[in-house]
Motif scaffolding. Structure first.
Motif, PDB file in Angstrom:
ATOM      1  N   GLY A 202       1.331  38.916  36.172  1.00 47.28           N
ATOM      2  CA  GLY A 202       0.145  38.545  36.942  1.00 47.28           C
ATOM      3  C   GLY A 202      -1.089  38.654  36.045  1.00 47.28           C
ATOM      4  N   HIS A 203      -2.205  38.139  36.527  1.00 47.93           N
ATOM      5  CA  HIS A 203      -3.382  38.111  35.658  1.00 47.93           C
ATOM      6  C   HIS A 203      -4.025  39.466  35.435  1.00 47.93           C
ATOM      7  CE1 HIS A 203      -2.798  33.877  36.137  1.00 47.93           C
ATOM      8  NE2 HIS A 203      -3.352  33.822  34.956  1.00 47.93           N
ATOM      9  N   THR A 204      -3.776  40.399  36.369  1.00 50.75           N
ATOM     10  CA  THR A 204      -4.291  41.743  36.138  1.00 50.75           C
ATOM     11  C   THR A 204      -3.575  42.340  34.926  1.00 50.75           C
ATOM     12  OG1 THR A 204      -4.785  41.972  38.463  1.00 50.75           O
ATOM     13  CG2 THR A 204      -4.563  44.014  37.218  1.00 50.75           C
ATOM     14  N   LEU A 309      -8.539  29.141  26.441  1.00 51.50           N
ATOM     15  CA  LEU A 309      -9.706  29.825  27.000  1.00 51.50           C
ATOM     16  C   LEU A 309      -9.596  29.678  28.512  1.00 51.50           C
ATOM     17  CD1 LEU A 309     -12.478  31.147  26.943  1.00 51.50           C
ATOM     18  CD2 LEU A 309     -13.476  28.942  26.451  1.00 51.50           C
ATOM     19  N   ARG A 310      -9.309  30.787  29.180  1.00 55.88           N
ATOM     20  CA  ARG A 310      -9.182  30.733  30.642  1.00 55.88           C
ATOM     21  C   ARG A 310     -10.598  30.745  31.217  1.00 55.88           C
ATOM     22  NH1 ARG A 310      -4.387  34.304  29.535  1.00 55.88           N
ATOM     23  NH2 ARG A 310      -2.604  33.388  30.611  1.00 55.88           N
ATOM     24  N   SER A 311     -11.066  29.584  31.646  1.00 56.33           N
ATOM     25  CA  SER A 311     -12.479  29.482  32.033  1.00 56.33           C
ATOM     26  C   SER A 311     -12.785  30.198  33.352  1.00 56.33           C
ATOM     27  CB  SER A 311     -12.889  28.011  32.143  1.00 56.33           C
ATOM     28  OG  SER A 311     -12.133  27.362  33.146  1.00 56.33           O
ATOM     29  N   ILE A 345     -10.236  24.660  25.755  1.00 56.86           N
ATOM     30  CA  ILE A 345     -10.837  25.162  26.997  1.00 56.86           C
ATOM     31  C   ILE A 345     -10.060  24.605  28.185  1.00 56.86           C
ATOM     32  CG2 ILE A 345     -12.946  25.327  28.378  1.00 56.86           C
ATOM     33  CD1 ILE A 345     -14.529  24.754  25.811  1.00 56.86           C
ATOM     34  N   ARG A 346      -9.531  25.500  28.984  1.00 56.90           N
ATOM     35  CA  ARG A 346      -8.783  25.041  30.156  1.00 56.90           C
ATOM     36  C   ARG A 346      -9.729  24.911  31.330  1.00 56.90           C
ATOM     37  NH1 ARG A 346      -3.873  28.616  32.147  1.00 56.90           N
ATOM     38  NH2 ARG A 346      -5.562  29.853  33.023  1.00 56.90           N
ATOM     39  N   THR A 347      -9.592  23.816  32.068  1.00 56.96           N
ATOM     40  CA  THR A 347     -10.441  23.669  33.256  1.00 56.96           C
ATOM     41  C   THR A 347     -10.003  24.712  34.283  1.00 56.96           C
ATOM     42  OG1 THR A 347      -8.993  21.993  34.210  1.00 56.96           O
ATOM     43  CG2 THR A 347     -10.852  21.195  32.887  1.00 56.96           C
ATOM     44  N   ILE A 468       2.692  24.877  26.671  1.00 57.42           N
ATOM     45  CA  ILE A 468       3.681  25.365  27.649  1.00 57.42           C
ATOM     46  C   ILE A 468       3.218  26.704  28.214  1.00 57.42           C
ATOM     47  CG2 ILE A 468       6.105  25.948  28.056  1.00 57.42           C
ATOM     48  CD1 ILE A 468       6.873  24.339  25.637  1.00 57.42           C
ATOM     49  N   GLY A 469       3.071  26.752  29.532  1.00 56.99           N
ATOM     50  CA  GLY A 469       2.655  27.986  30.203  1.00 56.99           C
ATOM     51  C   GLY A 469       3.882  28.638  30.823  1.00 56.99           C
ATOM     52  N   THR A 470       4.507  29.508  30.061  1.00 58.78           N
ATOM     53  CA  THR A 470       5.776  30.074  30.551  1.00 58.78           C
ATOM     54  C   THR A 470       5.592  31.040  31.725  1.00 58.78           C
ATOM     55  OG1 THR A 470       5.559  31.618  28.724  1.00 58.78           O
ATOM     56  CG2 THR A 470       7.155  29.834  28.465  1.00 58.78           C
ATOM     57  N   ASN A 471       4.369  31.533  31.920  1.00 56.88           N
ATOM     58  CA  ASN A 471       4.183  32.474  33.036  1.00 56.88           C
ATOM     59  C   ASN A 471       4.432  31.763  34.360  1.00 56.88           C
ATOM     60  OD1 ASN A 471       3.234  33.955  30.908  1.00 56.88           O
ATOM     61  ND2 ASN A 471       1.089  33.700  31.431  1.00 56.88           N
ATOM     62  N   ASP A 472       3.756  30.632  34.519  1.00 59.42           N
ATOM     63  CA  ASP A 472       3.964  29.886  35.767  1.00 59.42           C
ATOM     64  C   ASP A 472       5.279  29.116  35.740  1.00 59.42           C
ATOM     65  OD1 ASP A 472       1.845  30.490  37.517  1.00 59.42           O
ATOM     66  OD2 ASP A 472       0.471  29.383  36.227  1.00 59.42           O
ATOM     67  N   ASP A 481       7.545  35.158  42.504  1.00 56.09           N
ATOM     68  CA  ASP A 481       6.112  35.361  42.317  1.00 56.09           C
ATOM     69  C   ASP A 481       5.867  36.305  41.139  1.00 56.09           C
ATOM     70  OD1 ASP A 481       3.425  36.052  42.522  1.00 56.09           O
ATOM     71  OD2 ASP A 481       3.430  35.691  44.686  1.00 56.09           O
ATOM     72  N   ARG A 482       5.104  35.822  40.178  1.00 62.82           N
ATOM     73  CA  ARG A 482       4.878  36.611  38.964  1.00 62.82           C
ATOM     74  C   ARG A 482       4.059  37.867  39.204  1.00 62.82           C
ATOM     75  NH1 ARG A 482       0.707  32.450  35.930  1.00 62.82           N
ATOM     76  NH2 ARG A 482      -0.072  34.248  34.812  1.00 62.82           N
ATOM     77  N   ALA A 483       3.345  37.903  40.346  1.00 68.77           N
ATOM     78  CA  ALA A 483       2.474  39.056  40.595  1.00 68.77           C
ATOM     79  C   ALA A 483       3.074  40.006  41.636  1.00 68.77           C
ATOM     80  CB  ALA A 483       1.112  38.570  41.061  1.00 68.77           C
TER      81      ALA A 483
HETATM   82  C1  PEP Z   1       0.926  30.305  32.083  1.00 66.58           C
HETATM   83  O1  PEP Z   1       1.094  30.022  33.272  1.00 66.58           O
HETATM   84  O2  PEP Z   1       1.862  30.574  31.288  1.00 66.58           O
HETATM   85  C2  PEP Z   1      -0.439  30.369  31.539  1.00 66.58           C
HETATM   86  C3  PEP Z   1      -0.652  30.541  30.248  1.00 66.58           C
HETATM   87  O3  PEP Z   1      -1.477  30.271  32.393  1.00 66.58           O
HETATM   88  P1  PEP Z   1      -1.962  31.472  33.348  1.00 66.58           P
HETATM   89  O4  PEP Z   1      -1.230  32.715  32.914  1.00 66.58           O
HETATM   90  O5  PEP Z   1      -3.418  31.583  33.178  1.00 66.58           O
HETATM   91  O6  PEP Z   1      -1.562  31.001  34.692  1.00 66.58           O
END
Ligand code: PEP
Ligand code: MG
Length: 589
Positions: A202-204, A309-311, A345-347, A468-472, A481-483
């Motif tokens: 999760g982002h935290t 860059l996570r805006s 820069i990511r929107t 590639i955003g492997t988290n999502d 759910d990742r969080a």
């Molecule tokens: C991801 O999903 O892998 C990613 C880099 O974006 P975020 O973690 O900000 O959702």
């Protein structure tokens, strides 16, 4: 059992270690729903001014709620109506209510500052209703807390300043911390944190890693088992939290803390060496940025650019969205400080677990936020918001190389729409005589849904690059759910399904000859480096704190061995077996 004189009993709790390092310090316990605020006594002659300050914050809160209510009218009727009622109830709570009267009386009679008075009143109201099991009342108490939190934010000028007031070296202990709460932590004061809720990706958790704050999430029993001021050890590597450690445990952890720090110092010496395999292949390592302050850490780690860059940070901890100028200033500072190195820069990627308070109810009401109006979908719906952001990016692009990255794309039409809007915004800026990036910056997409990965060949026609955003991607592929700590044990980017999607995407990009990188947390996990290189990736972006470890790993590998290992792994059908193969390899090489 210990006697009173020996002090409180040591307790050891386990959770998810999400950010390495060991922190030891006094607990600062966050009460749920309440924004922590400084407490101080005031003098008799300060009472009138303090009451005025409270009154001003009450009026500001009412105005904000009215604005939010106005926004609900743009929402679909059913969702809007319910939210409108809730906001109306909150607004009424700010008009001669027990909360406002009680807070004012406390300022006058007890001579405390307004923040402390509001906080004490919320606690008092909660106590009065404690023990009554009634759903309706429980919801009202939550409302009181929400309104109180808003009041305190207004008194402290919008920021979650509470963490700035914690004792130096404090460990924050809470039921849950949002990414915005974490962003507000002053790392000169906060040493680490532990919470009951939250998953490892999760982002935290991501924010904790970026800030190099040792953290353990998903610890059942917190914050209830900790009293303010208790000594707490947070071991972010093993996921252990020790409350009131016995002297022997304290000594042991201090020793480990020293070892960890010495290792970090050794790793920092890798800053200026190349990320090159033993057979001479150079890998580009860039930094992910959650907060602007991290630019310094990216330089210290020797990052070749900002890969993500996570805006969202520009939208956090505030009541209304930033305008073009403010966004431009924030981006420009980062672009300039990178001195010609690229900044991707990511929107805006809000929605799901990432809530931006400033966008108000548009996000709050999704039936299933992870599948709802988030990321690029939200930007395309709220086009003025996207236009403002694109304008700021284009202007920042006049100061150094930038790339535009779109989150959570599922189809080429989303990219085409953004390109049209981008051209329109560029024309408008040029008419205004504003300097912008020319030619227009590359537009790339995050590959973070199975749809995008499986249709990567089609997306490659409309995209200038992939990330590639492997988290999502892991979350959406495995439906986990990742969080959410309750399913964290099932969340695994090494699942063959996820790996196949990464490989398919990489191959599609290589075939279409467009650049590709990986910016999910997997990029920063040295355990996975051999696999990612073996699958064809040459460009990784990660939190600056992970970068030296990954570089160290790369310098021990040969590409040949990595390719072979990746081939073996891609033939496996079991995630456990894949992990074992990786661990065997990493132990030897
Ligand atoms: C991801 O999903 O892998 C990613 C880099 O974006 P975020 O973690 O900000 O959702
Ligand atoms: Mg993502």
């Amino acid at each position: 059992m210990k006697t009173e004189a020996e002090g409180p009993e040591q307790q050891t709790l386990d959770g998810l270690g999400v950010a390495p390092g060991i922190a030891i310090g006094p607990a600062h316990v966050v009460e749920p729903g309440i924004v922590r605020a400084p407490e101080r006594r005031i003098r008799e002659d300060e009472v009138a001014a303090e009451c005025q300050r409270l009154d001003k914050a009450i009026r500001a809160s009412r105005r904000q709620l009215a604005r939010l209510q106005a926004k609900t009218r743009q929402m679909p009727e059913s969702a809007g109506e319910e939210l409108d009622l809730l906001l109306e109830a909150n607004r009424r709570m700010l008009t001669d209510s027990r909360l406002t009267r009680g807070a004012e009386a406390r300022v006058r009679d007890r001579r405390v500052n307004a923040e402390a008075a509001v906080q004490a009143e919320i606690r008092r109201i909660g106590q009065d209703f404690a023990g009554i099991e009634d759903e309706y009342l429980a919801a009202r108490i939550r409302d009181v807390r929400d309104v109180g939190a808003r009041l305190i934010r207004n008194l402290t000028h919008g920021g979650y300043r509470g963490f700035g007031e914690v004792p130096k070296g404090a460990i924050i202990v809470a039921e849950e911390l949002t990414p915005a709460d974490t962003a507000a932590m002053d790392t000169r004061r906060v040493a680490g944190f532990a919470t009951a809720q939250g998953g490892a990706e999760g982002h935290t958790a991501i924010m904790a890693r970026s800030l190099a704050l040792p953290a353990v999430l998903g610890v059942a029993g917190l914050p209830g088992l900790v009293e303010a001021g208790d000594i707490v050890i947070v071991d972010g590597l093993s996921g252990r939290v020790v409350i009131n450690p016995a002297p022997a445990a304290l000594r042991r952890y201090r020793e480990r803390q020293k070892e960890f720090r010495a290792k970090e110092r050794r790793l920092a010496r890798l800053r200026d060496v190349r990320a090159e395999t033993r057979d001479g292949v150079t890998i580009s390592l860039q930094a992910n940025l959650e907060l602007p302050e991290e630019v310094a850490a990216a330089h210290r780690a020797g990052a070749e650019g900002i890969g993500l860059l996570r805006s969202e940070f520009i939208f956090m901890n505030r009541e209304s969205p930033p305008d073009e100028e403010e966004q431009f200033q924030a981006m420009a500072a980062i672009v300039e400080s990178m001195k010609g190195s690229p900044v991707t820069i990511r929107t805006l990627d809000v929605g799901g677990e990432k809530l931006a308070y400033s966008l108000g109810p548009q996000l709050a009401e999704a039936v299933n936020p992870a599948l709802g109006l988030r990321a690029i979908r939200l930007s395309l719906k709220l086009q003025p918001l996207l236009e403002t952001q694109l304008a700021a990016i284009l202007r920042a692009g006049g100061l150094g190389p930038v790339r535009i990255l779109l989150p959570m794309v599922t189809s080429p039409s989303e990219v085409r729409q953004v390109r049209e809007i981008l051209k329109r915004v560029a024309r408008r800026l040029k008419r205004r005589g504003v300097a912008i990036a020319e030619p227009l910056p590359p537009v790339g997409v995050m590959i973070e849904t199975p749809a995008a990965a499986l249709a990567a060949d089609a997306l490659a026609y409309t995209s200038d690059f992939f990330s590639i955003g492997t988290n999502d991607l892991t979350m959406y592929t495995l439906a986990i759910d990742r969080a959410d700590e309750s399913v964290a044990h099932l969340y695994n980017p090494l699942h063959p399904a996820v790996l196949r999607l990464i490989l398919a995407t990489t191959e599609a990009a290589l075939k279409a000859r467009i650049p590709i990188n990986l910016c999910g947390e997997m990029a920063g996990d040295p355990r996975c480096t051999v696999l990612l290189l073996g699958m064809g990736l040459r460009d990784l972006s990660m939190s600056s704190t992970s970068l030296p470890r990954v570089k160290q790993r790369i310098r021990k590998l040969t590409l040949d061995a990595a390719r072979q290992r990746a081939r073996t792994i891609m033939e496996q059908s079991d995630a456990g077996r894949i992990a074992a193969i990786l661990d065997d390899f990493n132990a030897l090489a």
